[in-house]
Design a protein around this motif. Structure first.
Motif, mmCIF file in Angstrom:
data_model
loop_
_atom_site.group_PDB
_atom_site.id
_atom_site.type_symbol
_atom_site.label_atom_id
_atom_site.label_comp_id
_atom_site.label_asym_id
_atom_site.label_seq_id
_atom_site.Cartn_x
_atom_site.Cartn_y
_atom_site.Cartn_z
ATOM 1 N N GLN A 75 0.837 -1.206 0.000
ATOM 2 C CA GLN A 75 0.000 0.000 0.000
ATOM 3 C C GLN A 75 0.867 1.250 0.000
ATOM 4 O O GLN A 75 2.042 1.207 0.299
ATOM 5 N N ALA A 76 0.223 2.353 -0.304
ATOM 6 C CA ALA A 76 0.929 3.630 -0.277
ATOM 7 C C ALA A 76 1.388 3.916 1.144
ATOM 8 O O ALA A 76 0.721 3.583 2.113
ATOM 9 N N LEU A 77 2.526 4.551 1.254
ATOM 10 C CA LEU A 77 3.074 4.868 2.571
ATOM 11 C C LEU A 77 2.141 5.757 3.370
ATOM 12 O O LEU A 77 2.012 5.629 4.583
ATOM 13 N N SER A 78 1.483 6.668 2.667
ATOM 14 C CA SER A 78 0.605 7.582 3.391
ATOM 15 C C SER A 78 -0.550 6.813 4.026
ATOM 16 O O SER A 78 -1.120 7.246 5.012
ATOM 17 N N PHE A 95 1.285 4.412 7.061
ATOM 18 C CA PHE A 95 1.689 5.106 8.279
ATOM 19 C C PHE A 95 0.491 5.484 9.140
ATOM 20 O O PHE A 95 0.650 5.932 10.264
ATOM 21 N N ALA A 96 -0.693 5.352 8.594
ATOM 22 C CA ALA A 96 -1.882 5.653 9.380
ATOM 23 C C ALA A 96 -2.203 4.487 10.304
ATOM 24 O O ALA A 96 -3.001 4.608 11.216
ATOM 25 N N SER A 136 3.720 1.347 12.553
ATOM 26 C CA SER A 136 4.717 2.116 13.302
ATOM 27 C C SER A 136 5.432 1.209 14.290
ATOM 28 O O SER A 136 6.654 1.269 14.437
ATOM 29 N N SER A 160 7.363 1.594 -1.485
ATOM 30 C CA SER A 160 5.942 1.393 -1.747
ATOM 31 C C SER A 160 5.695 1.747 -3.209
ATOM 32 O O SER A 160 6.555 2.333 -3.854
ATOM 33 N N PRO A 161 4.542 1.372 -3.713
ATOM 34 C CA PRO A 161 4.314 1.530 -5.150
ATOM 35 C C PRO A 161 4.657 2.921 -5.657
ATOM 36 O O PRO A 161 4.298 3.923 -5.053
ATOM 37 N N PHE A 203 11.887 3.082 2.766
ATOM 38 C CA PHE A 203 10.534 2.540 2.662
ATOM 39 C C PHE A 203 10.134 2.461 1.207
ATOM 40 O O PHE A 203 10.150 3.455 0.492
#
Lengths: 358, 358
Positions: free
Chosen positions: A75-78, A81-82, A87, A108-109, A106
């Motif tokens: 998945q996207a890092l944004s 990180f949620a 974490s 990610s795509p 890190f």
DNA sequence: AACGGTTAGCAAACCGGTTTAGCGGAAGGT
DNA sequence: ACCTTCCGCTAAACCGGTTTGCTAACCGTT
């Protein structure tokens, strides 16, 4: 006026300034014993007066190693990180990486492509987390001939892996609720990142679901498909899932959430609907992230050693990198255990068999 | 027996196999229009049959860019990832980075040295967070002649920066409590990572403390030094701080915590001591991280747009990288606002003036 | 004086790509 | 028939370091 953009000083600049060869400069830093001590120190002096710092990329190229480890997520890092799970996991990875003086990248795509991201990644190895077969790129990632450790992923015998017994953990959660008298369940799970076709439950989602089902079946309870809902693996995702299920007319007395993040979202949704937890609704999570014991009420959940997961994955990866001859993959399965806190309680007395209030 | 470690296929291998020059192979991937279309496709075919993937490090070297952004922290990553603030911040950074197809490298001290870490970092620019003058390495980092954006750091006019008005936010928090009748305060802050000498309050810790002091002074309240305690910026750190203060005989009715993580730790410590929040003790945090509204009771705190902080910092960095001629630094100060939830209430009635119970 | 053994330092090759300058041949123009 | 232009491709230089192989000078022996 000063130079526009004073070019970075290169090793050749230092060599010229000190009146020696590039080799000598290199030696001064990397094998000073091959130089007379005063030459070496003179070179270092010139270097620092010129502000010379060896170019890290060039160094990587010649040494054929980056001293960087990649953490790969589909998945996207944004998004990732949620999720507090991530974490905590990263903490573990970082702990082991820092000990060995490795940095963390890190991965990610990139522009939607994991493959492209992996191709670009300048790392000595990868820790892949949550990579199941439903990602078509898995194969290419694996063929990148980089050492790779799979965490919570589909098992590949040739790569080391770390995971927990998701099915067993899930069974324990469901058994706990069954033991409290619950018979009406809602299962809340993480949706796969690729929003295509019918949800194929083959990752941890599938294993945990299997565990839930096994425990319920043993108690003679059926879990219809519409009682399994999925959404983003976030607090908000959990809220949406429960709200949607409620709107669809489902009235469970117990929720089995596949992650604490989603469980916490369910708590919020329940609160908003005026449901008391655990009097009206029991909620059990999965993961036991740090905040699980801080929310209101404290969350009953399946503990898994997330930090240690990251740590062990990282150590296995480092081991695979060190011994770069023939791989000796290792598969670790860590323990889970149920932690009962305040969000689960006895099932409410079954209401008079009136029609569900509109 | 197969080859030991079949060397990675290089561009030269592809060239030889396809009967063309290295240049042609390079063109086939990067500027196919310079080749006849059938040559190009033939080369690509050969390449994929050989499993060729251009070496990312070599590419970085020639193109003089890494397409990677660094996130620089003066603390170890394993510490930093324990702080929810950081995860949220990273989300923002990741959002902007992914949009621009950049990867993220986390740069933290290697073997205790930030300087070394920066020298090794293969990035096009850095987002530095929480770097204050008390870190002697700051200067060297800044001289790395990399584009750099400072977040919550000491201000340097020549670099872009993003922060919030910490002093104003802190003042609002303290005024809120003063308005509720509190007069006995405990301030809980983050200790500097370098456990040396007398704590020098020059970072955000200093600015927030100044804000607290200003509000208290305006109400004629003195804040003695012993009522300011520091510890690690984590939940556990907050717990320790409050427990220690309590043991030292302090009996505040209100706690001003410099981060939500620590505030949550204070809640836990208070709970353990049998103190009711907010009846016996009011607690106000700072940051408004996601869990702040989920804890018990929901935390009154100073909201700051953490995610946006990361996002803006990242965009400023990307801008600085794009326009690599003359820098046009920009300094953004984002807004804070007080969010009143359940952890703050009227000060308890002053007890009869008996000696503090032992 | 000749010889073997160190020592200090250099030139050149190399890591694996990209990019520049240029070349041979075919097509097009006159 | 000759000149120009364009096309398709290549050789070589380059990015910025490290490493290998070698040489020249010096040292102490015999």
């Amino acid at each position: 006026m000063v130079q526009q953009r004073n070019r970075r000083t290169r090793i050749a600049d230092v060599a010229r300034e000190a009146g020696v060869s590039k080799t000598a400069v290199s030696f001064a830093f990397n094998s000073p014993e091959r130089l007379s001590s005063d030459t070496a120190s003179r070179i270092r002096e010139v270097a620092s007066s010129l502000g010379y710092r060896p170019h890290p990329v060039a160094r990587m190229l010649t040494q054929r190693q980056t001293r960087t480890l990649g953490v790969l997520t589909p998945q996207a890092l944004s998004v990732v990180f949620a999720n507090p799970f991530f974490s905590t996991f990263s903490q573990g990875v970082a702990l082991a990486a820092e000990e060995a003086a490795y940095s963390l990248l890190f991965v990610s795509p990139v522009l939607g492509s994991l493959e492209l991201a992996v191709d670009r990644a300048t790392v000595d190895g990868l820790v892949a987390v949550g990579l199941s077969e439903e990602h078509p790129e898995v194969e290419q990632v694996r063929q990148a001939d980089l050492p790779i450790v799979m965490v919570d992923s589909s098992p590949f015998p040739e790569h080391s892996s770390v995971d927990v017994d998701d099915e067993k953990g899930a069974r324990a959660a469901a058994e706990h609720l069954v033991g409290l008298g619950h018979r009406d369940f809602l299962v809340v799970g993480a949706e796969p990142p690729t929003p295509g076709s019918r949800v194929s439950f083959d990752g941890i989602v599938g294993r945990r679901l299997a565990g839930y089902r096994a425990a319920l079946a043993a108690a003679g309870i059926d879990l219809p498909d519409e009682c399994v809902v999925v959404g983003p693996a976030t607090v908000e995702g959990g809220t949406e899932c429960f709200a949607r299920a409620w709107e669809d007319g489902l009235r469970p007395t117990a929720v089995l959430a596949m992650s604490d993040a989603m469980a916490i979202g369910v708590l919020a949704a329940a609160h908003r609907l005026g449901l008391r937890v655990p009097e009206d609704l029991s909620v059990v999570g999965f993961d036991d992230i740090d905040v699980a014991r801080l929310v209101n009420p404290p969350l009953t959940t399946v503990h898994q050693p997330v930090r240690r997961k990251g740590e062990e994955a990282c150590r296995l990866l480092l081991a695979a990198i060190e011994r770069h001859d023939e791989p000796r993959p290792e598969h670790r399965r860590l323990d889970t255990r149920l932690i009962v806190r305040g969000s689960s309680g006895r099932a409410p007395q079954p209401r008079q068999e009136v029609a569900a209030e509109e």
